[in-house]
Design an enzyme around this catalytic site. Structure first.
Site, mmCIF file in Angstrom:
data_model
loop_
_atom_site.group_PDB
_atom_site.id
_atom_site.type_symbol
_atom_site.label_atom_id
_atom_site.label_comp_id
_atom_site.label_asym_id
_atom_site.label_seq_id
_atom_site.Cartn_x
_atom_site.Cartn_y
_atom_site.Cartn_z
ATOM 1 N N HIS B 12 34.205 17.516 16.475
ATOM 2 C CA HIS B 12 33.065 17.370 15.545
ATOM 3 C C HIS B 12 31.767 17.935 16.138
ATOM 4 C CE1 HIS B 12 32.929 12.966 17.251
ATOM 5 N NE2 HIS B 12 32.156 13.740 17.974
ATOM 6 N N HIS B 59 26.406 9.112 17.935
ATOM 7 C CA HIS B 59 25.816 9.705 19.144
ATOM 8 C C HIS B 59 24.377 9.237 19.296
ATOM 9 C CE1 HIS B 59 29.066 12.374 17.795
ATOM 10 N NE2 HIS B 59 29.212 12.742 19.041
ATOM 11 N N HIS B 193 35.124 18.796 26.940
ATOM 12 C CA HIS B 193 33.726 19.235 27.054
ATOM 13 C C HIS B 193 32.948 18.283 27.950
ATOM 14 C CE1 HIS B 193 33.351 16.368 23.694
ATOM 15 N NE2 HIS B 193 32.062 16.555 23.572
ATOM 16 N N GLU B 240 35.972 11.310 24.264
ATOM 17 C CA GLU B 240 36.035 11.106 22.801
ATOM 18 C C GLU B 240 37.471 11.164 22.273
ATOM 19 O OE1 GLU B 240 31.692 12.948 21.430
ATOM 20 O OE2 GLU B 240 33.500 14.112 21.081
#
Lengths: 147, 284
Positions: B12, B59, B193, B240
């Site tokens: 996302h 977030h 990431h 995540e």
């Protein structure tokens, strides 16, 4: 008894756990305030005055004024909170992440296009990958330092 | 009876949302990313889900350090796209399904998972980027969406094992809802990431693909993977990926049913700082 924190031996990485969160509480809450356009304008008009309205440490304020995200993180900042400062400055996540490596924007972008940073040598402190402390800063900045 | 017909998995990345919103999807950099979702768009137009149960993480948007719920179920009737600092994304308001959400709350909490219930919150790119990837840019989202926000920002985050178990509880809850509803469950975030420090920009193509293999064929084994492996191998934000195990846990094979059918697998590096992964699994 000390809690088990197996993530402290990863180079170039600060895990935002409850302890960091406690240290960085006001720094991160200041960042949250930048989610309104009115506050972004007030911050930009006089950064120091805006920061002084928050019970942050002087070091946290200096780190924000310097836009040194690594320094912000050491004082308890979390990247998703700090990203609100970047957004206020018109910076993308890529620009923000890259700024923490010492690479220029072009160097960092080129690294990502080439498939990103390898995990090899960067899994544990003591290895020899590009994210290890002995190889900082990276990119052109790092080369200058070594000359 | 309501039924979970399929699960969808996707990264996302906020820059994907920005590329869409700024009309950059045809650029050389972005074209391969969006091409990976052409099949999904066509597929979902045929599937016509009534409700998407969307697992994502906030977030530092709706939840500051004031309140850090581990599992937060959106039981409200509408959720507005948040201003994350760049102004809100120009995407439609998300409409929930309060009746189904209330039923899921009742069932899952009595099944020993202590959820936080949220009637009012804004939703950030974690939720809206997957909707954009699968539905494009409609005037209104074509289905109702139940947001399920998982804390993966402040450690400790829930374990993969816990996520896998809660997915199973969500399936039981959905299947005990009387109304006939076509429900999909989406797991979002990842893949590898890292957005911080000298290790920013880490990508692990091999590990990511192994994760996809195991999510499809060995989800129970994968759910045993400790946090430290995600962080070390897939970067601090790669954690995540535990959220994908919630969606996978909700598929019928986990409860002794038939194996899901793999309809799409896609992997691409990079989108901004991130490896993009995408899967579609259908219950037979």
């Amino acid at each position: 008894m000390a809690l088990d924190k197996p993530y402290q031996d990863i180079p170039g990485t600060i895990i935002f756990d409850a302890e960091q969160s406690r240290k960085g509480y006001w720094l991160n809450q200041f960042c949250m305030s930048l989610m309104s356009s009115e506050n972004r304008a007030r911050f930009k008009a006089d950064e120091r005055a805006y920061l002084d309205a928050w019970p942050m440490s002087e070091e946290q304020k200096q780190a924000v004024l310097a836009r040194d995200l690594n320094w912000c993180m050491r004082t308890g900042g979390n990247i998703y909170f700090l990203a609100k400062i970047g957004a206020t400055d018109g910076k993308s996540f890529q620009q923000m992440a890259g700024s923490m490596t010492g690479m220029t924007e072009d160097e960092y972008r080129a690294m990502m296009l080439a498939g990103g940073r390898s995990a090899d040598g960067n899994r544990r402190l003591g290895e020899d990958g590009d994210a290890q402390p002995q190889h900082q800063p990276q990119g052109a900045a790092g080369k200058k330092g070594n000359a | 009876m309501a039924r979970i017909t399929a699960s969808v998995y996707t990264s996302h990345v906020p820059a994907i949302g920005a590329a869409l919103d700024l009309g950059k999807t045809g650029e050389d950099y972005w074209q391969p990313v969006f091409a990976g979702y052409d099949f999904g768009k066509q597929w979902i137009a045929e599937q016509k889900p009534d409700v998407v149960f969307l697992v994502y993480n906030d977030h530092a948007t709706a939840f500051s350090l004031d309140l850090i719920p581990t599992f937060a179920l959106g039981t409200g009737s509408e959720f507005k796209p948040a201003d994350e600092g760049w102004g809100p994304r120009p995407v439609p308001t998300v409409y929930g399904h309060p009746e189904l959400a209330a039923h899921i709350a009742q069932s899952v909490i009595q099944d020993d998972f202590d959820l936080t219930l949220v009637n009012k919150m804004d939703v950030d790119h974690g939720l809206t980027v997957p909707l954009s990837l699968m539905f494009g840019q409609p005037e209104a989202w074509p289905c109702q969406v139940i947001p399920f926000a998982v804390n993966v920002v402040q450690y400790p985050v829930p374990s993969g094992r816990r996520c896998f178990q809660i997915g199973q509880a969500i399936r039981r809850a959905v299947e005990s809802f009387d109304e006939d509803l076509n429900v999909q469950i989406w797991g979002t975030g990842g893949m590898s990431h890292q957005l911080q420090g000298a290790r920013a920009g880490l990508i692990n193509r091999e590990w990511d693909n192994r994760f996809l293999d195991r999510l499809i064929d060995d989800p129970a084994g994968l759910s045993q993977l400790p946090h430290i492996d995600y962080v070390r191998e897939a970067g601090s934000e790669g954690i995540e990926l535990v959220m994908w195990l919630i969606a996978r846990g909700a598929m019928v094979d986990i409860a002794g049913g038939p194996k899901p059918v793999l309809r799409k697998r896609f992997y691409h590096v990079p989108a901004s700082n991130t490896a993009v992964g995408h899967l579609i699994l259908e219950n037979p």
